[in-house]
Design a protein around this motif. Structure first.
Motif, short mmCIF file in Angstrom:
data_model
loop_
_atom_site.label_atom_id
_atom_site.label_comp_id
_atom_site.label_asym_id
_atom_site.label_seq_id
_atom_site.Cartn_x
_atom_site.Cartn_y
_atom_site.Cartn_z
N UNK A 1 34.37 -11.00 20.65
CA UNK A 1 33.68 -11.43 19.56
C UNK A 1 32.25 -10.69 19.60
N UNK A 2 31.63 -10.78 20.87
CA UNK A 2 30.34 -10.24 21.12
C UNK A 2 30.35 -8.82 20.98
N UNK A 3 31.08 -8.08 21.36
CA UNK A 3 31.22 -6.54 21.09
C UNK A 3 31.33 -6.30 19.80
N UNK A 4 32.23 -6.98 18.77
CA UNK A 4 32.44 -6.74 17.63
C UNK A 4 30.84 -6.73 16.90
N UNK A 5 30.37 -7.83 17.33
CA UNK A 5 29.16 -8.09 16.34
C UNK A 5 28.05 -7.05 17.02
N UNK A 6 27.84 -6.74 18.28
CA UNK A 6 27.20 -5.64 18.82
C UNK A 6 27.52 -4.19 18.21
#
Length: 486
Positions: free
Chosen positions: A431-436
């Motif tokens: 999820x953090x990768x998608x947001x970044x």
């Protein structure tokens, strides 16, 4: 001579012994010329020469020593810690013992190379006596205990002042700072005694879990031998196993530079919120028998200063306990992996160390009662299981990468379900990768609007209200701006 019908303190008659002693002190005579027997007589203590001499030295320190830059007399705490350590056998480390410690730690470093991505520290292993451990760790003990120590010393001073008779308070006058020094000295001696007793239990520089020293690897040969008593295992095996634990601690704190401050900060957050109930101290002070010095010590070590925890302190303590468990669990798992197949007694030593760390020794309990702080990793086994699961799922490198940042560390809830942590972490990282990625695309202008859609969107927005004015029309008359509802 004093006659029965003449009041004391008049003419040539002697005053009350305690009042007379304070009169000498406040009158400028100081402790010079004051016979220790006078102090014993005033306090109702037996006139034993050895006891009187020791008590006289302590009273002199209380009366004459300043508290330095705070209420607690840290110099007295340091001296009392050394004196407590020396009260039992504390031989200097021999050259043979020192060499044995260094060789054990060098071998431990080689074994650890196979089970962690953190490289060797390159530190020289040292053998310490108990006094040397005190010297090396006293600065950190002061940092850890100063917030609660200051509160206790102030509370003691207040309690001592309140217990004095009114006439004695008047006689003291402006010398109340002496009582403040006395409160700081009393607590300083008790804290020093607790640290001195702890020096008789620790086996290494990092044994209590909190990093008391920076970039050091050391074992205490006398305490290592004491730990091995009754285990029925070769002394060399015990030393090697404890050396692996010490080397693992050193690697972790050297290659995770934020960790030391994280742990010490958690202790300070907890201690900073401590408030001492002065009424409890006053209640105990009324019950203490001044003719029995042991009763004073028992009161100080009986948890009279143990504070009632606030919700903020509970949160800080939970954070500290989780961090300690994660450190100890990582060290425990690495030590087991490093010694597997090369040290047959490793499983038995692992269990012995786990039980010792979980329960704590007498000195550790005395320290906890004195400052209201326990440094035991209660959830060591859960944390070790978590690190073992991460090793199986992510490998050595993936496991050790968790230490990159404090935000990546498992929480207390993760210790409730150690095997599910990796799955939760993987989902969070995705999820953090998608947001970044989305943020980076937005900042680089990557979200382009297809041709024709912008105009349609504008027209739609302009005509949302049906018969409202389109963009560019004259504003409605009769007002300076849009009316309510448009």
């Amino acid at each position: 001579m004093t006659t029965p019908d003449k009041p004391e303190g008049h003419g040539e008659d002697p005053q009350d012994p305690l009042a007379e002693l304070f009169a000498k002190l406040m009158g400028g005579e100081g402790l010079e010329g004051v016979d220790p027997a006078e102090i014993a007589k005033a306090a109702g203590l037996p006139e034993d020469p050895a006891l009187l001499q020791q008590m006289f030295q302590q009273v002199q320190s209380m009366m004459m020593s300043s508290a330095g830059d705070g209420p607690v007399n840290w110099q007295l705490a340091h001296e009392h810690a050394r004196r407590t350590a020396a009260s039992t056998s504390d031989p200097s480390v021999t050259a043979v013992q020192n060499r044995g410690v260094d060789e054990a730690l060098r071998l431990a470093e080689l074994w650890l190379d196979n089970v962690t991505d953190f490289p060797s520290t390159g530190l020289i292993g040292r053998g310490w006596s108990r006094a040397e451990w005190i010297e090396a760790t006293m600065g950190t003990w002061r940092r850890l205990t100063e917030p609660v120590a200051n509160s206790v010393a102030s509370a003691l001073s207040t309690a001592i002042t309140e217990q004095l008779p009114e006439e004695m308070k008047g006689m003291l006058g402006s010398a109340t700072s002496m009582l403040e020094n006395m409160g700081g000295a009393i607590f300083g001696m008790q804290l020093g005694a607790a640290i001195g007793a702890l020096s008789g239990e620790v086996v290494s520089a990092s044994d209590v879990g909190v990093p008391l020293v920076d970039l050091e690897m050391a074992l205490l040969p006398a305490n290592v031998a004491k730990f091995g008593e009754g285990l029925g295992l070769p002394e060399g095996d015990v030393r090697l196993y404890l050396a692996v634990r010490e080397a693992a601690h050193a690697r972790l704190f050297m290659h995770v530079p934020w960790l030391r401050g994280h742990l010490l900060g958690a202790v300070e957050d907890y201690a900073r919120g401590i408030h001492i109930d002065v009424s409890r101290i006053e209640e105990v002070a009324r019950e203490v028998d001044p003719r029995n010095p042991e009763s004073i010590q028992e009161a100080l070590q009986g948890g009279v200063f143990m504070p009632e925890r606030t919700p903020q302190q509970d949160a800080a303590l939970a954070k500290l306990e989780t961090a300690l468990a994660l450190v100890e669990g990582w060290v425990d798992e690495l030590t087991a992996a490093a010694t597997s197949g090369v040290l047959p007694s490793a499983p038995a030593l692992r269990e012995a160390v786990r039980r010792r760390r979980a329960t704590g020794g007498p000195a550790e309990h005395a320290f906890a009662s004195l400052v209201g702080l326990e440094l035991r990793p209660r959830r060591l086994r859960d944390a070790a299981q978590l690190w073992a699961s991460l090793t199986a799922e992510r490998g050595i490198g993936g496991r050790d990468a968790i230490w990159r940042h404090p935000d990546l560390l498992p929480t207390a809830e993760d210790l409730d379900d150690p095997t599910g942590f990796s799955e939760r972490r993987t989902a969070a990282e995705a999820q953090e990768t998608e947001v970044d990625a989305a943020l980076e695309k937005l900042l680089s202008g990557g979200f382009d609007t297809p041709a024709g859609e912008a105009g349609d969107s504008d027209d739609a927005e302009a005509g949302e209200s049906g018969d409202g004015p389109a963009s560019g029309d004259e504003p409605e008359k009769g007002g300076d701006g849009p009316t309510a509802g448009h």
